[in-house]
Scaffold this active site. Structure first.
Site, PDB file in Angstrom:
ATOM      1  N   ARG A  43       0.857  -1.184   0.000  1.00  0.00           N
ATOM      2  CA  ARG A  43       0.000   0.000   0.000  1.00  0.00           C
ATOM      3  C   ARG A  43       0.892   1.232   0.000  1.00  0.00           C
ATOM      4  O   ARG A  43       1.937   1.258   0.691  1.00  0.00           O
ATOM      5  CB  ARG A  43      -0.884   0.039   1.266  1.00  0.00           C
ATOM      6  CG  ARG A  43      -2.104  -0.857   1.236  1.00  0.00           C
ATOM      7  CD  ARG A  43      -3.179  -0.377   0.252  1.00  0.00           C
ATOM      8  NE  ARG A  43      -4.367  -1.203   0.292  1.00  0.00           N
ATOM      9  CZ  ARG A  43      -4.561  -2.294  -0.449  1.00  0.00           C
ATOM     10  NH1 ARG A  43      -3.633  -2.683  -1.302  1.00  0.00           N
ATOM     11  NH2 ARG A  43      -5.684  -2.978  -0.359  1.00  0.00           N
ATOM     12  N   GLU A  96      -3.863   7.399  -5.671  1.00  0.00           N
ATOM     13  CA  GLU A  96      -4.057   6.609  -6.889  1.00  0.00           C
ATOM     14  C   GLU A  96      -5.311   7.090  -7.611  1.00  0.00           C
ATOM     15  O   GLU A  96      -6.326   7.338  -6.944  1.00  0.00           O
ATOM     16  CB  GLU A  96      -4.173   5.120  -6.532  1.00  0.00           C
ATOM     17  CG  GLU A  96      -2.880   4.582  -5.939  1.00  0.00           C
ATOM     18  CD  GLU A  96      -2.983   3.107  -5.509  1.00  0.00           C
ATOM     19  OE1 GLU A  96      -4.015   2.460  -5.784  1.00  0.00           O
ATOM     20  OE2 GLU A  96      -2.026   2.625  -4.908  1.00  0.00           O
ATOM     21  N   HIS A 129      -1.345  -0.236  -9.892  1.00  0.00           N
ATOM     22  CA  HIS A 129      -2.025  -1.075  -8.884  1.00  0.00           C
ATOM     23  C   HIS A 129      -2.740  -2.254  -9.554  1.00  0.00           C
ATOM     24  O   HIS A 129      -3.912  -2.519  -9.295  1.00  0.00           O
ATOM     25  CB  HIS A 129      -3.003  -0.252  -8.029  1.00  0.00           C
ATOM     26  CG  HIS A 129      -3.320  -0.913  -6.710  1.00  0.00           C
ATOM     27  ND1 HIS A 129      -3.646  -0.221  -5.575  1.00  0.00           N
ATOM     28  CD2 HIS A 129      -3.356  -2.221  -6.352  1.00  0.00           C
ATOM     29  CE1 HIS A 129      -3.873  -1.062  -4.580  1.00  0.00           C
ATOM     30  NE2 HIS A 129      -3.708  -2.289  -5.030  1.00  0.00           N
TER      31      HIS A 129
HETATM   32  P1  NDP Z   1      -1.030 -11.476   4.982  1.00  0.00           P
HETATM   33  O1  NDP Z   1      -1.905 -11.195   6.116  1.00  0.00           O
HETATM   34  O2  NDP Z   1      -1.001 -12.840   4.392  1.00  0.00           O
HETATM   35  O3  NDP Z   1       0.468 -11.104   5.353  1.00  0.00           O
HETATM   36  C1  NDP Z   1       0.840  -9.967   6.060  1.00  0.00           C
HETATM   37  C2  NDP Z   1       2.225 -10.187   6.669  1.00  0.00           C
HETATM   38  O4  NDP Z   1       2.683  -8.984   7.253  1.00  0.00           O
HETATM   39  C3  NDP Z   1       2.290 -11.247   7.718  1.00  0.00           C
HETATM   40  O5  NDP Z   1       3.404 -12.044   7.466  1.00  0.00           O
HETATM   41  C4  NDP Z   1       2.475 -10.474   9.028  1.00  0.00           C
HETATM   42  O6  NDP Z   1       3.238 -11.324   9.873  1.00  0.00           O
HETATM   43  C5  NDP Z   1       3.241  -9.257   8.538  1.00  0.00           C
HETATM   44  N1  NDP Z   1       3.085  -8.040   9.336  1.00  0.00           N
HETATM   45  C6  NDP Z   1       1.941  -7.462   9.772  1.00  0.00           C
HETATM   46  N2  NDP Z   1       2.198  -6.341  10.446  1.00  0.00           N
HETATM   47  C7  NDP Z   1       3.548  -6.190  10.443  1.00  0.00           C
HETATM   48  C8  NDP Z   1       4.431  -5.217  10.974  1.00  0.00           C
HETATM   49  N3  NDP Z   1       3.991  -4.171  11.675  1.00  0.00           N
HETATM   50  N4  NDP Z   1       5.753  -5.368  10.734  1.00  0.00           N
HETATM   51  C9  NDP Z   1       6.215  -6.423  10.040  1.00  0.00           C
HETATM   52  N5  NDP Z   1       5.433  -7.382   9.517  1.00  0.00           N
HETATM   53  C10 NDP Z   1       4.106  -7.263   9.723  1.00  0.00           C
HETATM   54  O7  NDP Z   1      -1.427 -10.429   3.862  1.00  0.00           O
HETATM   55  P2  NDP Z   1      -1.168 -10.540   2.275  1.00  0.00           P
HETATM   56  O8  NDP Z   1       0.205 -10.991   2.045  1.00  0.00           O
HETATM   57  O9  NDP Z   1      -2.284 -11.267   1.635  1.00  0.00           O
HETATM   58  O10 NDP Z   1      -1.326  -9.013   1.849  1.00  0.00           O
HETATM   59  C11 NDP Z   1      -0.499  -8.011   2.404  1.00  0.00           C
HETATM   60  C12 NDP Z   1      -0.950  -6.645   1.915  1.00  0.00           C
HETATM   61  O11 NDP Z   1      -0.581  -6.471   0.550  1.00  0.00           O
HETATM   62  C13 NDP Z   1      -2.460  -6.428   1.938  1.00  0.00           C
HETATM   63  O12 NDP Z   1      -2.865  -5.983   3.222  1.00  0.00           O
HETATM   64  C14 NDP Z   1      -2.684  -5.418   0.853  1.00  0.00           C
HETATM   65  O13 NDP Z   1      -2.637  -4.121   1.383  1.00  0.00           O
HETATM   66  C15 NDP Z   1      -1.518  -5.615  -0.101  1.00  0.00           C
HETATM   67  N6  NDP Z   1      -1.914  -6.242  -1.381  1.00  0.00           N
HETATM   68  C16 NDP Z   1      -1.659  -5.577  -2.551  1.00  0.00           C
HETATM   69  C17 NDP Z   1      -1.997  -6.147  -3.756  1.00  0.00           C
HETATM   70  C18 NDP Z   1      -1.740  -5.442  -5.031  1.00  0.00           C
HETATM   71  O14 NDP Z   1      -2.543  -5.537  -5.948  1.00  0.00           O
HETATM   72  N7  NDP Z   1      -0.645  -4.733  -5.173  1.00  0.00           N
HETATM   73  C19 NDP Z   1      -2.648  -7.469  -3.855  1.00  0.00           C
HETATM   74  C20 NDP Z   1      -2.839  -8.101  -2.551  1.00  0.00           C
HETATM   75  C21 NDP Z   1      -2.462  -7.494  -1.384  1.00  0.00           C
HETATM   76  P3  NDP Z   1       3.252 -11.167  11.460  1.00  0.00           P
HETATM   77  O15 NDP Z   1       1.820 -11.282  11.900  1.00  0.00           O
HETATM   78  O16 NDP Z   1       4.137 -12.266  11.917  1.00  0.00           O
HETATM   79  O17 NDP Z   1       3.822  -9.806  11.670  1.00  0.00           O
HETATM   80  C1  7N6 Z   2      -8.000  -5.726  -6.332  1.00  0.00           C
HETATM   81  C2  7N6 Z   2      -7.331  -5.252  -5.055  1.00  0.00           C
HETATM   82  C3  7N6 Z   2      -5.661  -6.021  -2.550  1.00  0.00           C
HETATM   83  O1  7N6 Z   2      -5.607  -5.486  -1.467  1.00  0.00           O
HETATM   84  O2  7N6 Z   2      -5.290  -3.874  -3.475  1.00  0.00           O
HETATM   85  C4  7N6 Z   2      -5.212  -5.217  -3.744  1.00  0.00           C
HETATM   86  O3  7N6 Z   2      -6.007  -7.195  -2.713  1.00  0.00           O
HETATM   87  C5  7N6 Z   2      -5.874  -5.575  -5.038  1.00  0.00           C
HETATM   88  C6  7N6 Z   2      -9.352  -6.367  -6.098  1.00  0.00           C
END
Ligand code: NDP
Ligand code: 7N6
Length: 308
Positions: A226, A255, A274
């Protein structure tokens, strides 16, 4: 109460084809309706949406089609007791591939060759500039679905992968996991730093002036999570001053990225709109998750990916 219908809010059209998404539910046990802002809801309705709406709190269950649900107020859902679920778990391959794509391009200069191709220019770079990602260090901040998708692919390319997460739980392909308190140690030696954490109060501005100064001056920042997790003005300053080498960015503070943003003009910055998770079957991956939760709801089982 059993669910009587699945309402697909038209805001999903921001990212996926509306009709295709509705059609993906052809075998669902309940009817699926495309709805607009004027719809009202009750306990027998499930809602799938991109954007939040206050009326959704009246529904039986709400699904955010995104993994990041930072636009939704989870406190409101806790108060009304309306279950809220998200779409984490489906973006490891899609976002993993685009993150690796940025890194390979930045290392081997594909983006620069394409720029020159626009002018039919047989451009031969300075000998010292291209490098292999093999043996280079990558630090992945956030080791969930996205982080693991990036880490396993980078590991397969022979990169030296370290990571950061609060739990410090180990994941495949990552040789060392740091606590966020040790972020500076984690990023200091990395050639690439990839941001894959959710946007929360504790991750906002996590990469700012100090972190960019800590990074190597030949390091690249990748942000697929993000925009607000990276201080964008600080990033522009670091790129201008050459205290980092470049970036691959899918997400931004505002965005679409405004036309006047200086980020557009850096040769060593790759910008995607994005769409890091967008492929021709993205709607099917989301629909599969929603259908699974409709089944669970009807069978009285706990919902997958419940976040409130
Ligand atoms: P997950 O919940 O699977 O993973 C999040 C990870 O972040 C976990 O490993 C968690 O581990 C870690 N985490 C959380 N808070 C902290 C912190 N303060 N410091 C360090 N590590 C932290 O989420 P996703 O991987 O599915 O998605 C992550 C983000 O990516 C989404 O929230 C979204 O905003 C973004 N995204 C963007 C997309 C795009 O189109 N560009 C598509 C999908 C997602 P732990 O709990 O051990 O800290
Ligand atoms: C497309 C959103 C997410 O958080 O921002 C990304 O998954 C992609 C539906």
């Amino acid at each position: 109460t059993d669910l009587q219908r699945l309402c697909v809010h038209e805001s999903i059209g921001n990212k996926i084809p509306k009709e295709g998404f509705v059609e993906a539910f052809d075998e669902l046990s309940i009817p699926v309706e495309l709805v607009g802002d004027d719809e009202s809801y009750d306990e027998s309705d499930a809602v799938a949406s991109f954007k939040p709406r206050p009326e959704f709190l009246d529904a039986g269950w709400v699904h955010v089609i995104r993994a990041g649900y930072d636009a939704f107020d989870t406190d409101e859902y806790e108060t009304t007791g309306t279950p809220l679920t998200n779409s984490t778990g489906i973006h490891g391959t899609t976002v993993g591939e685009i993150a690796v794509g940025y890194m390979l391009s930045l290392a081997r200069m594909l983006h620069v060759y394409r720029d020159h191709q626009n002018d039919s220019d047989w451009y031969e770079p300075e000998y010292q500039r291209p490098f292999t990602v093999e043996d280079e260090r990558l630090c992945v901040i956030g080791l969930g679905t996205l982080g693991q998708g990036i880490a396993t692919r980078a590991d397969a390319l022979g990169m030296d992968v370290v990571g950061v997460r609060r739990s410090q739980e180990s994941v495949p392909g990552v040789s060392e996991v740091y606590h966020p308190d040790d972020l500076h140690d984690a990023i200091a030696d990395a050639r690439f730093v990839a941001v894959a954490v959710p946007h929360t109060p504790s991750t906002e501005g996590m990469i700012s002036t100090d972190e960019l100064a800590t990074m190597r001056d030949d390091a690249y920042l990748v942000n697929v999570a993000r925009g607000p997790i990276v201080d964008q003005d600080a990033l522009v300053d670091a790129l201008d001053a050459g205290t980092i080498a470049g970036a691959g960015l899918d997400v931004f503070e505002t965005e679409p990225l405004p036309e006047e943003s200086p980020l557009w003009d850096f040769e060593e910055v790759i910008i995607s709109p994005h769409r890091g998770s967008a492929t021709n079957r993205y709607h099917l991956d989301i629909a599969e998750l929603v259908a699974e939760n409709v089944r669970r709801y009807q069978d009285g089982e706990s919902l997958k990916n419940r976040v409130a």
